[in-house]
Design a protein around this motif. Structure first.
Motif, PDB file in Angstrom:
ATOM      1  N   SER A  68      -6.038  -1.956   6.005  1.00  0.00           N
ATOM      2  CA  SER A  68      -6.905  -2.199   5.440  1.00  0.00           C
ATOM      3  C   SER A  68      -7.298  -1.001   4.151  1.00  0.00           C
ATOM      4  O   SER A  68      -8.817  -0.951   4.356  1.00  0.00           O
ATOM      5  N   ALA A  69      -6.053  -0.343   3.817  1.00  0.00           N
ATOM      6  CA  ALA A  69      -6.682   1.414   2.820  1.00  0.00           C
ATOM      7  C   ALA A  69      -5.893   0.729   1.730  1.00  0.00           C
ATOM      8  O   ALA A  69      -3.977   0.328   1.778  1.00  0.00           O
ATOM      9  N   ARG A  70      -5.350   2.010   0.833  1.00  0.00           N
ATOM     10  CA  ARG A  70      -4.611   1.970   0.050  1.00  0.00           C
ATOM     11  C   ARG A  70      -3.404   2.353   0.740  1.00  0.00           C
ATOM     12  O   ARG A  70      -2.887   2.964   1.540  1.00  0.00           O
ATOM     13  N   VAL A  71      -1.888   1.865  -0.006  1.00  0.00           N
ATOM     14  CA  VAL A  71      -0.434   1.986   0.838  1.00  0.00           C
ATOM     15  C   VAL A  71      -0.081   2.758  -0.247  1.00  0.00           C
ATOM     16  O   VAL A  71       0.308   2.630  -1.334  1.00  0.00           O
TER      17      VAL A  71
ATOM     18  N   SER B 257      -0.151   3.940   4.900  1.00  0.00           N
ATOM     19  CA  SER B 257      -1.485   3.532   3.756  1.00  0.00           C
ATOM     20  C   SER B 257      -2.120   4.743   4.660  1.00  0.00           C
ATOM     21  O   SER B 257      -2.029   5.977   5.381  1.00  0.00           O
ATOM     22  N   ASP B 258      -3.495   4.793   3.708  1.00  0.00           N
ATOM     23  CA  ASP B 258      -4.710   5.057   3.547  1.00  0.00           C
ATOM     24  C   ASP B 258      -5.194   4.944   5.329  1.00  0.00           C
ATOM     25  O   ASP B 258      -6.281   5.600   5.385  1.00  0.00           O
TER      26      ASP B 258
ATOM     27  N   MET C 175      -0.618  -3.399  -3.182  1.00  0.00           N
ATOM     28  CA  MET C 175      -1.142  -4.315  -4.480  1.00  0.00           C
ATOM     29  C   MET C 175      -3.032  -3.483  -4.758  1.00  0.00           C
ATOM     30  O   MET C 175      -3.577  -2.564  -3.336  1.00  0.00           O
ATOM     31  N   PRO C 176      -3.929  -3.387  -5.804  1.00  0.00           N
ATOM     32  CA  PRO C 176      -5.268  -3.144  -4.964  1.00  0.00           C
ATOM     33  C   PRO C 176      -6.208  -3.181  -3.966  1.00  0.00           C
ATOM     34  O   PRO C 176      -6.703  -2.764  -3.419  1.00  0.00           O
ATOM     35  N   ASP C 177      -5.286  -4.538  -4.108  1.00  0.00           N
ATOM     36  CA  ASP C 177      -6.057  -5.332  -2.285  1.00  0.00           C
ATOM     37  C   ASP C 177      -5.400  -4.903  -1.174  1.00  0.00           C
ATOM     38  O   ASP C 177      -5.803  -5.583  -0.144  1.00  0.00           O
TER      39      ASP C 177
END
Length: 455
Positions: free
Chosen positions: A148-151, A165-166, A441-443
């Motif tokens: 659910s946040a940046r990897v 991830s974040d 990816m950005p998503d």
């Protein structure tokens, strides 16, 4: 005419014929042909065919035939198989010929297999795979969705991909099925590495932690860095963990006790990569079997001896520019024989026995600036902002590419990685399967590039 008289006449005519010039001989033959009937012309035709169309491959010793065949290109060899049964038989028994053309295509050769028919089939499969690479048809893509946040961090091993991830979690994925195998709560992961039992994470909170996959419990915590931990590596045999940090230091830890054994200084930039590996070569500074630590910052690669002793001094510092005008990319490969790293000037390869630069590869075609993912004896895997590239390192020519989406960029090189890399030392028909490349990816999904099944 009686036989004896005919033989005397024939000898006389033969002597006269041999005394003629080429033009006179041709005129004599033309005259004799004009006087011949159907029986003589048929006889002449059969005799000329045997003289002019001699099957040299049938007449030559087999060793000489094999020697000549080795000079032919693969397509000509396949065409020669259609000439006649004898040619097909000879060509299909020449193991060295088919092994050679397979080797030229970048295929790994098992010298114990001496069945030419086997290698002919391998060649056809190799030719198809290289055609697919050239036509952007060798790979396929898929995605892993769950964060659910940046990897920030990726690590691949034996068909399993770990992502940190974040969202304060780490997940373990089966690349083949796309299913999440484990998911545990962690700190924010800047780097990850795992095995069957445990996961080790380096964090932006300046700490390192060791987790148990089955329970998600924290087994050990390592405190001591004063900056984010960007890279980790460990070895159970040595009971050693190493870490590189934004505080410009490399720390050596007891893996089981969680205590800092040594702090290695000398870097003047963020340490973005550390790598533990056994040396495979002999030099004045190390022997085969010695454990070596490599650490990388923006401008330098430092080589350290790692063993039971607490204190160690830097063996060597490598760079590509003395005035620090050229930056190193935050990725490095070391197999115990060669160190490979990339810069804007090209791909540098150092011999680990002498620490000499033995090769600088500058792509012969666009794009001129590529990033390194993996480097082998036959192929290199490279990428830029738009494509994944396969280079034949023997010719330094790009032999395949694959389009990439707008992936998340990482200055530390932690958000993308290669998958299976054994094929870089030569394809064998089995190692061209599974994961080729993964990136965040950005998503917050993970984009995967996988080998397409070779038809």
């Amino acid at each position: 005419m009686e036989k004896a008289a005919f033989e005397r006449w024939l000898e006389s005519v033969s002597t006269s014929f041999l005394a003629l010039s080429d033009q006179q001989r041709n005129q004599s033959l033309d005259h004799l042909i004009s006087l011949s009937g159907a029986a003589q012309l048929r006889h002449l035709s059969n005799g000329l065919e045997a003289l002019l169309k001699r099957d040299f491959l049938r007449l030559l010793p087999l060793e000489l035939a094999f020697y000549l065949l080795r000079w032919l290109d693969p397509q000509t060899l396949l065409t020669c198989c259609l000439v006649c049964k004898q040619w097909n038989k000879v060509i299909n028994t020449c193991t060295e010929v088919w092994q050679s053309v397979c080797r030229d295509l970048g295929w790994r050769i098992d010298e114990t297999i001496q069945d030419a028919g086997h290698w002919k089939v391998v060649y056809l499969k190799a030719k198809l795979r290289m055609k697919q690479l050239n036509e952007e048809d060798a790979f396929e893509t898929s995605s892993l969705i769950g964060h659910s946040a940046r990897v920030y961090a990726l690590y691949y091993r034996d068909g399993l991909l770990c992502t940190g991830s974040d969202d304060l979690s780490a997940k373990l994925w089966d690349v083949r099925t796309g299913q999440c195998v484990y998911g545990i709560q962690t700190h924010t992961c800047a780097t990850v590495k795992f095995d069957e039992q445990k996961l080790v994470t380096g964090s932006f909170d300046n700490t390192i932690a060791c987790w148990e996959w089955s329970t998600g419990a924290k087994i050990q915590q390592f405190r001591g860095h004063t900056g984010a931990v960007f890279s980790i590596d460990y070895n159970d045999e040595l009971d050693t963990l190493v870490s590189g940090s934004a505080d410009f230091t490399v720390k050596v830890w007891s893996l089981s006790a969680g205590t800092c054994v040594n702090t290695l200084t000398g870097h003047t930039e963020w340490v973005t990569k550390v790598h533990l590996q056994k040396s495979q070569v002999e030099s004045m500074m190390h022997s085969p079997g010695d454990y070596i630590l490599l650490s990388v910052d923006k401008y330098e690669i430092k080589v350290w001896p790692i063993g039971c002793e607490i204190n160690c001094k830097c063996l060597k510092t490598l760079s590509v520019s003395e005035d620090r005008s050229v930056c190193l990319q935050p990725r490095l490969q070391f197999d115990g024989r060669y160190i490979v790293c990339c810069s804007d000037l090209g791909i540098y390869q150092w011999d680990f026995a002498s620490f000499d630069v033995i090769r600088v590869i500058k792509p012969q075609q666009e794009p001129s600036s590529l990033s390194l993912l993996g480097f082998g004896d036959i192929f290199a895997l490279l990428f830029d902002n738009h494509h994944l590239y396969v280079m034949d390192v023997r010719t330094e020519v790009i032999v395949g590419r694959w389009p990439l989406p707008a992936y998340r960029k990482s200055k530390r090189g932690s958000s993308f990685l290669p998958g299976v890399t054994s094929w870089l030392n030569g394809l064998d028909g089995k190692n061209d399967s599974g994961l080729v490349f993964a990136t965040s990816m950005p998503d917050h999904s993970i984009h995967l590039v996988l080998w397409r099944e070779n038809g």
